[in-house]
Write an enzyme that holds these catalytic residues in place. Structure first.
Site, PDB file in Angstrom:
ATOM      1  N   MET A 244      -9.321   7.487   9.648  1.00 40.48           N
ATOM      2  CA  MET A 244      -9.962   8.151   8.278  1.00 40.48           C
ATOM      3  C   MET A 244     -10.977   9.357   8.610  1.00 40.48           C
ATOM      4  O   MET A 244     -12.131   9.344   8.097  1.00 40.48           O
ATOM      5  CB  MET A 244     -10.506   7.167   7.311  1.00 40.48           C
ATOM      6  CG  MET A 244      -9.427   6.098   6.753  1.00 40.48           C
ATOM      7  SD  MET A 244     -10.288   4.814   5.548  1.00 40.48           S
ATOM      8  CE  MET A 244     -10.625   3.413   6.855  1.00 40.48           C
TER       9      MET A 244
ATOM     10  N   LYS B   5      -3.462   3.037  -2.605  1.00 38.91           N
ATOM     11  CA  LYS B   5      -5.094   3.521  -2.549  1.00 38.91           C
ATOM     12  C   LYS B   5      -5.137   4.539  -1.319  1.00 38.91           C
ATOM     13  O   LYS B   5      -4.598   4.056  -0.387  1.00 38.91           O
ATOM     14  CB  LYS B   5      -5.925   2.273  -2.487  1.00 38.91           C
ATOM     15  CG  LYS B   5      -5.818   1.354  -1.550  1.00 38.91           C
ATOM     16  CD  LYS B   5      -6.622   0.159  -1.558  1.00 38.91           C
ATOM     17  CE  LYS B   5      -6.371  -0.754  -0.244  1.00 38.91           C
ATOM     18  NZ  LYS B   5      -7.372  -1.766  -0.278  1.00 38.91           N
TER      19      LYS B   5
ATOM     20  N   ASP C 139       1.016  -1.179  -0.096  1.00 35.12           N
ATOM     21  CA  ASP C 139       0.087  -0.033  -0.133  1.00 35.12           C
ATOM     22  C   ASP C 139       0.951   1.189   0.034  1.00 35.12           C
ATOM     23  O   ASP C 139       2.102   1.163   0.301  1.00 35.12           O
ATOM     24  CB  ASP C 139      -0.862   0.076   1.287  1.00 35.12           C
ATOM     25  CG  ASP C 139      -2.020  -0.929   1.118  1.00 35.12           C
ATOM     26  OD1 ASP C 139      -2.124  -1.580  -0.154  1.00 35.12           O
ATOM     27  OD2 ASP C 139      -2.745  -1.210   2.235  1.00 35.12           O
TER      28      ASP C 139
END
Ligand code: SAH
Length: 415
Positions: free
Chosen positions: A318, A205, A183
């Site tokens: 997030m 991503k 990642d």
């Protein structure tokens, strides 16, 4: 001088130069090895530090110049060549002649060993997990099938940033990888630990809209394992915590591809530790909840009521993009306005930044301090402890009104 006769090795540790010289000379004339302590010029043998993984033994020598360095290197080698190598050595010793009979071409045999030891096949993995019978069976099948080991995937959690937070299993997987699919969040220092020959592929991503990327990742997993490669799928933090590790395993299971999983330190645990915020300090919390605020709009009111429990610490992943929704809903469902909120930006990395606010001021403070992703939010009484217990990187910036008040009061008193 005759005392040394019949010996194979003599050690002189008298601390008296003339005696040591005489011992060295006597050993020399009898053709015997001598170790003269703290005198590498006189020594014909030095005693290395040893990593004993019998039947594998690794000796580290500094030619007597720096035993402390040898001990340091030994500790590193010990971590790398762990106890399971002894087991692997005994396993291979048992199989050696059978492998030789089954595969007569030397180059093919070397390929088999490379594949076995690089971790592509399941055999070494079974030996290491202490399952000798299953390992024997897998080896029998492997030899019967023409000795072409199948590929496998190791799903590895890389932790939140500091390479020191990798597990030994993660390090071993990286060092036996043919391919590393990583990642974007995984730090360059960690990628440097991968086997030099390994191909590194970023399948980065960011939050939002990554369903296409997910298909592409599955395709890469399939292609590389079909070539017999050991593929390390490296994810930030822990693969099973907001990491889509589950979806990837479902894909591998459906495709009949072998896999292992190596857990990692998840951002909540790493960031809390590096910010000096004990997630369940019993003066402030009875539980901790890992929440993703990525889709905050979809959280039903009932859940918000639970999230507003004053004795629960929230570790929000997030959460930067949806911060105003999160703080508004928590307040609306009864969480106290003064509840401390800590932002840990780039946690566990040299550029870590910790900013402390409250539920009411969090949105303004985040804008003023330009808080960026990746950031972890910690909501609850414990978040304030980062103000006093911090130990890593820059000191936290505390924006709580009572804090400013306290500072003003001190200044007034001094004035
Ligand atoms: N599987 C990962 C989480 C992936 S989701 C884990 O277990 O940690 C990505 C979110 O994790 C980021 O948006 C951020 O909220 C958090 N995160 C990951 N690494 C971080 C870091 N070094 N510092 C702060 N937050 C981090």
């Amino acid at each position: 001088a005759d005392d040394v006769a019949g010996a194979r090795l003599v050690v002189a540790a008298t601390g008296i130069t003339e005696v040591n010289r005489a011992v060295a000379a006597a050993a020399e004339s009898h053709g015997i090895l001598a170790n003269i302590v703290d005198d590498s010029a006189l020594s014909t043998a030095t005693l290395g530090a040893i990593v004993d993984r019998s039947p594998i033994v690794i000796a580290i020598s500094t030619e007597g110049s720096a035993p402390a360095l040898a001990r340091h290197i030994r500790a590193r080698v010990e971590a790398l060549v762990d106890e399971s190598y002894g087991e692997l050595g005994r396993f291979l010793a048992r199989w050696r002649s059978r492998i030789k009979d089954a595969i007569t071409v030397v180059a093919e045999r070397r390929r088999l060993y490379d594949a076995l030891l690089d971790g592509a096949g399941e055999v070494a993995s079974l030996v290491r997990r202490g399952r000798p019978t299953a390992a024997d069976e897998a080896m029998t099948t492997l030899l019967a099938s023409g000795a072409r080991p199948g590929g496998r995937v190791v799903l590895v959690g890389a932790g939140p940033g500091d390479p020191g937070l990798l597990t030994l299993n993660a390090l071993r997987a990286l060092q036996s990888a043919d391919v590393v699919l990583h990642d974007r969040l995984v730090s360059p220092e960690i990628l440097k630990l991968a086997r030099r020959e390994a191909e590194l592929i970023e399948v980065g991503k960011s939050a939002g809209g990554h369903s296409v990327a997910q298909d592409a990742i599955h395709r890469l997993l399939r292609e590389h394992t079909a070539r017999g490669h050991c593929v390390v799928r490296l994810k930030g933090g822990d693969p099973f915590v907001f990491g889509r590790g589950g979806e990837e395993l479902e894909f591998l299971r459906a495709a009949g591809i072998d896999y292992d999983v190596v857990p990692g330190i998840t951002a909540a645990v790493g960031c809390a530790a590096y910010a000096g915020i004990p997630l369940t300090h019993r003066d402030h919390a009875e539980s901790v909840r890992f929440v993703t605020a990525h889709c905050a709009a979809q959280i039903p009111p009932n859940d918000w009521r639970r999230l507003a429990d004053p004795r629960e610490t929230l570790a929000i992943y997030m959460g930067v993009g949806t911060l105003s929704d999160v703080t508004r809903e928590l307040l609306r469902h009864g969480r106290a306005p003064g509840t401390p909120v800590a932002f840990v930006e780039n946690g566990c990395r040299p550029e870590q930044r910790v900013v402390i606010a409250t539920l009411t001021t969090a949105v303004d403070v985040a804008a003023r301090e330009a808080i960026r992703s990746p950031s972890l939010l910690i909501v609850g009484g414990v978040a304030a402890l980062g103000g006093t217990l911090h130990w890593y990187g820059a000191a936290p910036v505390d924006h709580r009104p009572d804090r400013r008040g306290a500072r003003d009061a001190v200044q007034v008193a001094v004035a």
